[in-house]
Design a protein around this motif. Structure first.
Motif, short mmCIF file in Angstrom:
data_model
loop_
_atom_site.label_atom_id
_atom_site.label_comp_id
_atom_site.label_asym_id
_atom_site.label_seq_id
_atom_site.Cartn_x
_atom_site.Cartn_y
_atom_site.Cartn_z
N VAL A 41 -32.31 -29.63 34.76
CA VAL A 41 -31.75 -29.47 33.42
C VAL A 41 -32.76 -29.94 32.38
O VAL A 41 -32.98 -29.28 31.35
N TYR A 42 -33.40 -31.09 32.68
CA TYR A 42 -34.38 -31.59 31.72
C TYR A 42 -35.49 -30.57 31.48
O TYR A 42 -35.80 -30.23 30.34
N THR A 43 -36.11 -30.06 32.56
CA THR A 43 -37.24 -29.14 32.37
C THR A 43 -36.80 -27.84 31.73
O THR A 43 -37.50 -27.30 30.88
N GLU A 44 -35.63 -27.33 32.14
CA GLU A 44 -35.24 -26.01 31.64
C GLU A 44 -34.63 -26.07 30.24
O GLU A 44 -34.69 -25.10 29.50
N VAL A 45 -34.03 -27.21 29.89
CA VAL A 45 -33.33 -27.27 28.60
C VAL A 45 -34.00 -28.27 27.65
O VAL A 45 -34.53 -27.90 26.61
N CYS A 46 -34.00 -29.55 28.03
CA CYS A 46 -34.41 -30.61 27.09
C CYS A 46 -35.90 -30.59 26.77
O CYS A 46 -36.30 -30.85 25.65
N MET A 67 -23.62 -30.71 34.29
CA MET A 67 -24.99 -30.79 33.79
C MET A 67 -25.21 -32.07 32.99
O MET A 67 -26.25 -32.71 33.09
N SER A 68 -24.18 -32.44 32.19
CA SER A 68 -24.29 -33.68 31.41
C SER A 68 -24.47 -34.86 32.35
O SER A 68 -25.30 -35.74 32.13
N LYS A 69 -23.66 -34.87 33.40
CA LYS A 69 -23.71 -35.97 34.35
C LYS A 69 -25.08 -36.01 35.05
O LYS A 69 -25.70 -37.07 35.16
N ASP A 70 -25.55 -34.86 35.48
CA ASP A 70 -26.82 -34.80 36.20
C ASP A 70 -27.99 -35.24 35.32
O ASP A 70 -28.82 -36.05 35.72
N VAL A 71 -28.03 -34.70 34.12
CA VAL A 71 -29.19 -35.00 33.28
C VAL A 71 -29.15 -36.46 32.82
O VAL A 71 -30.18 -37.11 32.68
N ILE A 79 -24.86 -41.10 26.08
CA ILE A 79 -25.59 -39.84 26.25
C ILE A 79 -24.66 -38.78 26.86
O ILE A 79 -24.60 -37.63 26.40
N TYR A 80 -23.92 -39.22 27.88
CA TYR A 80 -22.98 -38.32 28.58
C TYR A 80 -21.95 -37.77 27.59
O TYR A 80 -21.63 -36.57 27.60
N SER A 81 -21.44 -38.63 26.71
CA SER A 81 -20.44 -38.22 25.73
C SER A 81 -21.06 -37.31 24.68
O SER A 81 -20.48 -36.28 24.31
N GLN A 92 -26.50 -27.85 23.24
CA GLN A 92 -27.47 -27.22 24.13
C GLN A 92 -26.85 -26.69 25.40
O GLN A 92 -27.36 -25.76 25.99
N LEU A 93 -25.78 -27.31 25.84
CA LEU A 93 -25.25 -26.97 27.15
C LEU A 93 -24.09 -25.99 27.05
O LEU A 93 -23.23 -26.10 26.18
N SER A 94 -24.09 -25.02 27.93
CA SER A 94 -22.93 -24.13 28.06
C SER A 94 -22.78 -23.84 29.55
O SER A 94 -23.76 -23.87 30.29
N ASP A 95 -21.55 -23.56 29.97
CA ASP A 95 -21.29 -23.35 31.40
C ASP A 95 -22.23 -22.29 31.98
O ASP A 95 -22.45 -21.24 31.37
N GLY A 96 -22.83 -22.60 33.12
CA GLY A 96 -23.69 -21.65 33.81
C GLY A 96 -25.06 -21.48 33.18
O GLY A 96 -25.79 -20.53 33.48
N LEU A 97 -25.46 -22.42 32.30
CA LEU A 97 -26.75 -22.32 31.60
C LEU A 97 -27.92 -22.34 32.58
O LEU A 97 -28.88 -21.59 32.44
N VAL A 98 -27.85 -23.22 33.56
CA VAL A 98 -28.91 -23.25 34.58
C VAL A 98 -28.30 -22.80 35.90
O VAL A 98 -27.09 -22.84 36.09
#
Lengths: 420, 259
Positions: free
Chosen positions: B54-59, B207-211, B152-154, B188-194
């Motif tokens: 998630v970090y590399t593809e989004v953030c 994704m929030s939890k993972d990142v 961050i998660y929130s 930034q996040l939407s379902d199925g983004l990655v």
């Protein structure tokens, strides 16, 4: 120390000791007669020595990896946390060690206040202690600046700016302290130098503190002078060594919990943001151990008077042996003082709490009342109490209450308080 | 001993209060069952690897992570990619190196020893590309925010339509967990983004939890060894304390006094 004659057994020992009496010193330290009724509040002296040594040792290692430069300090701290072997452990011990040091020193000071340890003939021990405490605050403040985070930078700005309150020369002094026109690299390098220097000054003063202690000997929970050595005393080794060791281990468990499980809880999150002179944090707060004095500073509307009040709050302690007019040392025999003592403890805790809160509205009002009371306690309550208070009868020796030999009923009732 | 316990209780109570007042939070943050909390807390390897994705593809297109190196990805206690995987990850980035013998800078594929490649050359460039707001470096972000991981998660899930009557400038978004509720980062996040390699459903929550887990590791790369060592240290101290306690009792039994 003059009451001690010692002759080493071996020939070499005697030869050496005649030239440098280290063995006499060692023998004095092991045999040092200590009141046997000392309670656990007395173990914090040893704990503080441990804290100082821990800070010096971890600090030396950190200084090997830290870079005192405005552009590199923050990075070098992260380098310590990530790449230096066990760097995270050493830094967390050092950072939490400062808090533990203050926790112990506050207990040590308040023990002294309760049992009247500052009174004759121990005034010099007490005053040296106050100087150590002042230097500790200086060292802690300087050390907090070194990681060069937002709180470091803005804390340094706020505290150094206090000197500008001095009339006429204030602004000049601040520029001189900063080594420029704002907190910047020259400020950081000198803060690092001083942060490195002060612990060794403290170490020297600790030696004097202990030396001065060994002349009259320890005060004790009953607060009476005792014959040394006598059946009221035990030799320092092994009795006090093992007891101090036990208390130290308990202390280390708490210490370890902070270091390993909540290493950042006592710090401020903003200090993980690199210093930025263009962005001021929403609330600038010092570390918890300085909060009561920060509250006093902010409770006075005038800047200069605020600084004076804050400094007086610490320096007034040095005059305590003369402000407290009571001949009785221990609060155990001073029913009124005992109540005022606990009010003072509550007062300081309240000051600490409001120091962490924004200086406005109710918080400010509470801070002002608490500040006023703080000074009232030392300047009015204590001097008057010494004359007015009806104290309880004091036993002649510490063995007397322990063995229950006192004919006095009040004493027998109070027994629990000084038994151990 | 009774007195001692009293001392212990009072001091921990007072200290506890001061700690609590220090970390007082006004907003209730969302939370989840973080695997790295607690005495034996460890990172969830899968979450770290997904979080890295998630970090590399989004953030990472805006946020740097300047204190991390590609070698960290293969280190113990982290995402624990294999060395080969970490090398491949590093090689997928172009790194500027030099100057070479001709005095010129050149680019080459990344190596394990390289630091994470930064999205912008400097802070000014980052601000210019983001409407004046600097996307903070994420290396220690979790530790630099009062609410930590929960914050961050929130925040990642806190995007909402602004309340009626609140007008937002262009490029400013409403987030109920942001300080002041105004944030310059769009949702930034939407379902199925990655598309997760391990088949996990990429919901916003997941994704929030993972990142966030990944960011926690980035901020505290030695958290696992800290927890392990801490447990050993405390057990050791407790055993030693008990032994010393009984030695003390024995020694003090020689005198008529109590400890």
């Amino acid at each position: 120390m003059s009451d001690h004659e010692y002759t080493p057994k071996s020939k070499f020992g005697k030869w050496f000791n005649d030239r440098l009496p280290l063995l006499t010193l060692a023998s004095h330290l092991t045999d040092y007669p200590t009141p046997k009724n000392l309670n656990y509040w007395w173990t914090f002296g040893g704990i503080l020595t441990f804290c100082l040594i821990t800070q010096i040792v971890t600090g030396l290692v950190l200084a090997m990896h830290y870079i005192a430069h405005a552009d590199m300090a923050f990075d070098s701290v992260e380098h310590i946390m990530r790449n230096v072997n066990y760097g995270w452990l050493i830094r967390y011990i050092h950072a939490n060690g400062a808090s533990m040091f203050f926790l112990a020193v506050y207990i040590h000071i308040f023990r002294s206040l309760f049992y009247g340890s500052y009174k004759s003939p121990r005034e010099i021990i007490w005053i040296i202690g106050i100087i150590i405490y002042l230097l500790m605050m200086a060292a802690a403040f300087l050390g907090y600046v070194l990681p060069w985070g937002q709180m470091s930078f803005w804390g340094a700005t706020v505290i150094t700016n206090l000197f500008s309150a001095i009339p006429l020369v204030g602004e000049g002094i601040v520029t001189w302290l900063w080594g420029g026109y704002s907190v910047d690299n020259p400020t950081l390098t000198r803060f690092f130098t001083l942060h490195y220097l002060i612990p060794f000054l403290i170490l020297g003063l600790v030696v004097l503190h202990i030396w001065a202690l060994h002349v009259p000997g320890n005060n004790n929970p009953v607060g009476i002078d005792i014959k040394k050595p006598s059946k009221d005393t035990v030799p320092f080794h092994p009795y006090i060594v093992i007891k101090d060791g036990f208390a130290l281990l308990m202390f280390m468990i708490v210490f370890a919990f902070f270091v390993f499980y909540t290493p950042n809880i006592l710090g401020h999150a903003d200090n993980y943001i690199e210093a930025n002179p263009l962005v001021t944090p929403a609330h600038i707060v010092p570390e918890w151990y300085l909060l009561p004095f920060y509250a006093i500073l902010r409770s006075v509307p005038d800047k200069l008077l605020g600084v004076v009040a804050m400094l007086s709050a610490i320096l007034i302690l040095a005059a305590l042996p003369w402000l407290d007019t009571s001949k009785i040392r221990s609060a155990v025999f001073r029913p009124l003082y005992r109540q005022f003592y606990w009010i003072l403890v509550a007062d300081v805790l309240i000051l600490g709490y409001v120091g962490a809160m924004p200086a406005e509205g109710l918080y400010l009002l509470v801070a002002r009342v608490a500040t006023a009371y703080y000074f009232l306690h030392f300047l009015v309550v204590l001097p008057i109490l010494g004359y007015k208070e009806k104290t309880l009868p004091v036993p002649l020796s510490i063995t007397e209450p322990v063995l229950g030999g006192s004919p006095n009923l009040a004493l027998a009732k109070n027994k629990e308080n000084f038994k151990d | 001993m009774k007195n001692f316990l009293r001392i212990f209780l009072i001091t921990s109570l007072v200290f506890g209060i001061s700690v609590k007042s220090n970390s007082a939070e006004k907003i209730e943050y969302l939370t989840t069952d973080w695997s790295f909390k607690g005495l034996f807390g460890k990172f969830d390897r899968g979450a770290l690897q997904r979080g890295y994705q998630v970090y590399t593809e989004v953030c990472s297109s805006c946020h740097s992570m300047k204190y991390l190196s590609y070698r960290n990805l293969a280190e113990k206690g982290g995402p624990e990619f294999s060395i080969a995987e970490a090398k491949a990850i590093a090689a997928s980035f172009e790194v500027t190196d030099g100057p070479n013998d001709d005095g010129e800078m050149f680019t080459r594929p990344g190596k394990l020893s390289d630091k994470f490649v930064m999205p912008y050359d400097n802070i000014k460039a980052a601000q210019a590309a983001n409407g004046g707001a600097y996307p903070p470096d994420m290396s220690v972000l979790v530790k630099a925010r009062g609410g930590g991981v929960d914050y961050i998660y929130s925040l990642l899930q806190g995007y909402e339509d602004p309340p009626v009557g609140m007008s937002l400038d262009d490029g400013v978004y409403y987030n109920k967990y942001m300080y002041g509720n105004k944030i310059k980062m769009a949702n930034q996040l939407s379902d199925g983004l990655v598309e997760y390699g391990d088949g996990t459903t990429a919901s916003v929550e997941q994704m929030s939890k993972d990142v966030t887990t990944f960011l926690m590791w980035a901020a505290e790369p030695h958290l696992e060894s800290r927890h392990q060592m801490g447990f050993k240290a405390i057990v050791y101290l407790i055993i030693l304390t008990i032994l010393v306690y009984f030695s003390m009792k024995k020694i003090w039994s020689r005198v008529e006094s109590e400890v």
